[in-house]
Design a protein around this motif. Structure first.
Motif, PDB file in Angstrom:
ATOM      1  N   HIS A 300       4.887  10.216 -10.453  1.00 46.28           N
ATOM      2  CA  HIS A 300       4.935   9.805 -11.858  1.00 46.28           C
ATOM      3  C   HIS A 300       5.933  10.651 -12.648  1.00 46.28           C
ATOM      4  O   HIS A 300       5.702  10.996 -13.803  1.00 46.28           O
ATOM      5  N   GLY A 301       7.037  10.982 -11.994  1.00 46.61           N
ATOM      6  CA  GLY A 301       8.044  11.789 -12.669  1.00 46.61           C
ATOM      7  C   GLY A 301       7.561  13.182 -13.013  1.00 46.61           C
ATOM      8  O   GLY A 301       8.074  13.820 -13.946  1.00 46.61           O
ATOM      9  N   GLY A 302       6.559  13.666 -12.263  1.00 45.63           N
ATOM     10  CA  GLY A 302       6.003  14.988 -12.562  1.00 45.63           C
ATOM     11  C   GLY A 302       5.110  15.004 -13.785  1.00 45.63           C
ATOM     12  O   GLY A 302       4.739  16.082 -14.262  1.00 45.63           O
ATOM     13  N   ARG A 303       4.701  13.838 -14.277  1.00 45.50           N
ATOM     14  CA  ARG A 303       3.985  13.755 -15.536  1.00 45.50           C
ATOM     15  C   ARG A 303       2.471  13.721 -15.376  1.00 45.50           C
ATOM     16  O   ARG A 303       1.744  13.676 -16.373  1.00 45.50           O
ATOM     17  N   GLN A 304       1.974  13.702 -14.141  1.00 45.77           N
ATOM     18  CA  GLN A 304       0.541  13.643 -13.921  1.00 45.77           C
ATOM     19  C   GLN A 304       0.039  14.951 -13.306  1.00 45.77           C
ATOM     20  O   GLN A 304      -0.341  15.857 -14.010  1.00 45.77           O
ATOM     21  N   LEU A 305       0.031  15.032 -11.987  1.00 44.96           N
ATOM     22  CA  LEU A 305      -0.441  16.237 -11.300  1.00 44.96           C
ATOM     23  C   LEU A 305       0.724  17.183 -11.088  1.00 44.96           C
ATOM     24  O   LEU A 305       1.670  16.858 -10.351  1.00 44.96           O
ATOM     25  N   ASP A 306       0.683  18.345 -11.727  1.00 40.83           N
ATOM     26  CA  ASP A 306       1.726  19.330 -11.457  1.00 40.83           C
ATOM     27  C   ASP A 306       1.482  19.927 -10.073  1.00 40.83           C
ATOM     28  O   ASP A 306       0.352  19.987  -9.597  1.00 40.83           O
ATOM     29  N   ARG A 307       2.578  20.344  -9.439  1.00 43.22           N
ATOM     30  CA  ARG A 307       2.559  20.803  -8.042  1.00 43.22           C
ATOM     31  C   ARG A 307       2.265  19.664  -7.069  1.00 43.22           C
ATOM     32  O   ARG A 307       1.785  19.883  -5.957  1.00 43.22           O
ATOM     33  N   ALA A 308       2.535  18.443  -7.476  1.00 42.26           N
ATOM     34  CA  ALA A 308       2.339  17.280  -6.601  1.00 42.26           C
ATOM     35  C   ALA A 308       3.398  17.260  -5.509  1.00 42.26           C
ATOM     36  O   ALA A 308       4.428  17.945  -5.606  1.00 42.26           O
ATOM     37  N   PRO A 309       3.193  16.466  -4.451  1.00 41.78           N
ATOM     38  CA  PRO A 309       4.209  16.360  -3.404  1.00 41.78           C
ATOM     39  C   PRO A 309       5.548  15.879  -3.956  1.00 41.78           C
ATOM     40  O   PRO A 309       5.604  15.115  -4.924  1.00 41.78           O
ATOM     41  N   ILE A 310       6.614  16.325  -3.315  1.00 42.43           N
ATOM     42  CA  ILE A 310       7.965  15.914  -3.705  1.00 42.43           C
ATOM     43  C   ILE A 310       8.283  14.609  -2.985  1.00 42.43           C
ATOM     44  O   ILE A 310       8.340  14.579  -1.748  1.00 42.43           O
ATOM     45  N   PRO A 311       8.479  13.515  -3.709  1.00 42.60           N
ATOM     46  CA  PRO A 311       8.695  12.219  -3.042  1.00 42.60           C
ATOM     47  C   PRO A 311       9.847  12.230  -2.040  1.00 42.60           C
ATOM     48  O   PRO A 311       9.734  11.624  -0.966  1.00 42.60           O
ATOM     49  N   PHE A 312      10.937  12.912  -2.360  1.00 44.80           N
ATOM     50  CA  PHE A 312      12.095  12.920  -1.462  1.00 44.80           C
ATOM     51  C   PHE A 312      11.777  13.634  -0.152  1.00 44.80           C
ATOM     52  O   PHE A 312      12.277  13.253   0.914  1.00 44.80           O
ATOM     53  N   HIS A 313      10.930  14.672  -0.206  1.00 48.94           N
ATOM     54  CA  HIS A 313      10.523  15.350   1.021  1.00 48.94           C
ATOM     55  C   HIS A 313       9.546  14.495   1.829  1.00 48.94           C
ATOM     56  O   HIS A 313       9.531  14.539   3.065  1.00 48.94           O
ATOM     57  N   LEU A 314       8.703  13.735   1.132  1.00 43.54           N
ATOM     58  CA  LEU A 314       7.715  12.889   1.787  1.00 43.54           C
ATOM     59  C   LEU A 314       8.362  11.673   2.451  1.00 43.54           C
ATOM     60  O   LEU A 314       7.852  11.125   3.445  1.00 43.54           O
ATOM     61  N   GLU A 327       8.213  -2.273   2.528  1.00 44.25           N
ATOM     62  CA  GLU A 327       9.435  -1.693   1.972  1.00 44.25           C
ATOM     63  C   GLU A 327       9.097  -0.405   1.214  1.00 44.25           C
ATOM     64  O   GLU A 327       8.299  -0.426   0.273  1.00 44.25           O
ATOM     65  N   VAL A 328       9.697   0.695   1.658  1.00 43.89           N
ATOM     66  CA  VAL A 328       9.436   2.010   1.086  1.00 43.89           C
ATOM     67  C   VAL A 328      10.496   2.315   0.030  1.00 43.89           C
ATOM     68  O   VAL A 328      11.701   2.309   0.327  1.00 43.89           O
ATOM     69  N   THR A 329      10.058   2.569  -1.182  1.00 51.36           N
ATOM     70  CA  THR A 329      10.972   2.920  -2.269  1.00 51.36           C
ATOM     71  C   THR A 329      10.497   4.224  -2.887  1.00 51.36           C
ATOM     72  O   THR A 329       9.432   4.734  -2.546  1.00 51.36           O
ATOM     73  N   MET A 330      11.297   4.777  -3.805  1.00 49.05           N
ATOM     74  CA  MET A 330      10.887   6.045  -4.412  1.00 49.05           C
ATOM     75  C   MET A 330      11.497   6.232  -5.783  1.00 49.05           C
ATOM     76  O   MET A 330      12.505   5.610  -6.136  1.00 49.05           O
ATOM     77  N   ASP A 331      10.868   7.121  -6.576  1.00 45.08           N
ATOM     78  CA  ASP A 331      11.439   7.585  -7.832  1.00 45.08           C
ATOM     79  C   ASP A 331      11.174   9.080  -7.956  1.00 45.08           C
ATOM     80  O   ASP A 331      10.724   9.712  -7.008  1.00 45.08           O
ATOM     81  N   THR A 332      11.478   9.632  -9.094  1.00 47.36           N
ATOM     82  CA  THR A 332      11.262  11.034  -9.485  1.00 47.36           C
ATOM     83  C   THR A 332      12.441  11.928  -9.089  1.00 47.36           C
ATOM     84  O   THR A 332      12.750  12.104  -7.907  1.00 47.36           O
ATOM     85  N   GLY A 333      13.086  12.471 -10.105  1.00 46.90           N
ATOM     86  CA  GLY A 333      14.105  13.490  -9.906  1.00 46.90           C
ATOM     87  C   GLY A 333      15.523  12.987  -9.795  1.00 46.90           C
ATOM     88  O   GLY A 333      16.457  13.797  -9.661  1.00 46.90           O
ATOM     89  N   ILE A 334      15.751  11.676  -9.845  1.00 47.56           N
ATOM     90  CA  ILE A 334      17.099  11.142  -9.622  1.00 47.56           C
ATOM     91  C   ILE A 334      17.952  11.310 -10.873  1.00 47.56           C
ATOM     92  O   ILE A 334      17.636  10.768 -11.930  1.00 47.56           O
TER      93      ILE A 334
END
Length: 409
Positions: A300-314, A327-334
């Motif tokens: 959620h763009g880091g807006r919910q749980l802080d210290r959450a998993p990093i989508p790009f690493h996952l 189909e796997v897609t992603m957001d956060t940090g782009i």
């Protein structure tokens, strides 16, 4: 010895051509923006602090957001050589349709508070660029108005399942009636995250004025003129507003949401069903078994749980486990087209930008969103050419190494 002579005017003329001055201040500002960070700086100058911080900020210590952006910076590319990249194809197929670029606009709430054109600017710019636009349940333009702004483009709807289920069901039916082709079932917001910038700023809908608010707004009269001379700010899809952002979310969201709710929504919506907010491999596998069309790896763009998993690493592990089934897609940090290329190489079928979109919107309305899309598109194409791949499908894990700072003990 080099021969010396006095320069002749006719020799100097070709070297002394001055750039033509553009008297349109907005166009001048936007054309000078070369990166998303440039748009962010313009947005910060032009937007009151509370509205800007709502976009720019994240939950608690904002570690999740910083780590997500750092993960993209910690990338090493491995380019090929001697390949013909005189032309590259950045288009891709996602959720049953075409996109001219491998990124779309993510759902964002409260959007008209950032800049009065709001979702209408985002949807129309996305339609013109041939990329998808996603409307949030907490959007400030209605489903029907977004369809009118982007009648021929791909419109998607992001759904929060609320305590009053009939409200959510009604939104699903409206999105289907407006021919939105994809629905994002959002699962990472049982309650609101602790967005401390918003609390400190007293950010609410409608905005609450204080002495600090007024002082901060004095050098930004254009924002207030827009705000006061356009229709009142409200959630176009919801009938009840008022209170801080956290209070609004907590009153609307339901911590009892379950897989049974997903089943009901699937029966209601005829288009593609994508689950947004997936943060581990186990849940991705379960969703693949349930036959959803896709997932959005997102914190959620880091807006919910802080210290959450990093989508790009996952991303790489999820893509290996379920990429053949959904189909796997992603957001956060782009923040750069190179980030998008990195995600595609590591297994993402598609990516989404939220803050980048809002920075463009705040920097210049519809023209600012156009400029945001242009910047990212140029960066995607240039990165692909420098990697020497001529299409999105050619991007593979061999093109990217994820350099990792945070290694589990």
């Amino acid at each position: 010895m080099v021969e010396r002579r006095l320069p002749k005017p006719r020799d100097l003329a070709p070297l002394m051509q001055f750039k033509k001055f553009d008297f349109n201040a907005s166009r001048r500002r936007l054309s000078a923006a070369l990166t998303i960070e440039d748009l962010r700086k313009i947005a910060k100058r032009r937007t009151p602090k509370a509205a800007f911080d709502y976009t720019d900020g994240a939950a608690e210590g904002e570690l999740s957001l910083r780590r997500a952006r750092q993960a993209f910076e910690d990338v090493e590319f491995s380019p090929s050589i001697l390949r013909d990249v005189s032309t590259v194809d950045t288009s891709t197929t996602i959720f049953g349709g075409l996109s001219a670029q491998p990124f779309g606009i993510a759902p964002t709430g409260f959007t008209r508070l950032m800049q009065t054109e709001g979702e209408i600017a985002g949807a129309s710019a996305a339609g013109a660029a041939g990329i998808p636009f996603t409307l949030s349940t907490l959007g400030t333009s209605s489903i029907e108005d977004v369809k009118a702004a982007n009648p021929l483009g791909r419109n998607w709807f992001q759904l929060y399942v609320m305590k009053q289920r009939e409200i959510s069901y009604g939104l699903v039916e409206r999105a289907a009636a407006a021919e939105f082709d994809t629905l994002f079932f959002t699962v990472d917001t049982p309650v609101a995250g602790a967005r401390l910038r918003d609390k400190r700023n007293g950010f609410s809908i409608p905005p609450q004025l204080s002495l600090g608010t007024v002082v901060n707004a004095i050098p930004r009269p254009w924002w207030w003129i827009d705000f006061l001379t356009t229709p009142p700010l409200e959630f176009a899809s919801l009938s009840s507003t008022g209170g801080t952002v956290g209070e609004l979310l907590d009153s609307a969201m339901d911590p009892s949401i379950s897989f049974e709710d997903l089943k009901v929504i699937r029966e209601l919506f005829p288009g593609k069903i994508v689950v947004k907010g997936v943060q581990n491999v186990e849940d991705s596998t379960k969703l693949a078994d349930l036959g959803v069309d896709g997932v959005v790896l997102s914190n959620h763009g880091g807006r919910q749980l802080d210290r959450a998993p990093i989508p790009f690493h996952l991303l790489p592990e999820v893509a290996r486990e379920v990429g053949d089934d959904l189909e796997v897609t992603m957001d956060t940090g782009i923040m750069n087209g190179a980030d998008i290329v990195s995600a595609l190489a590591m297994g993402a079928k598609f990516t989404f930008v939220g803050r980048a979109y809002l920075y463009g919107l705040m920097a210049g309305g519809r023209a600012g969103v156009d400029r945001m899309i242009e910047i990212l598109s140029e960066q995607v194409e240039r990165t692909m050419k420098l990697l020497e791949v001529s299409s999105v499908e050619e991007l593979e894990p061999k093109h990217v190494t994820q350099l990792q700072r945070l290694v589990p003990r």
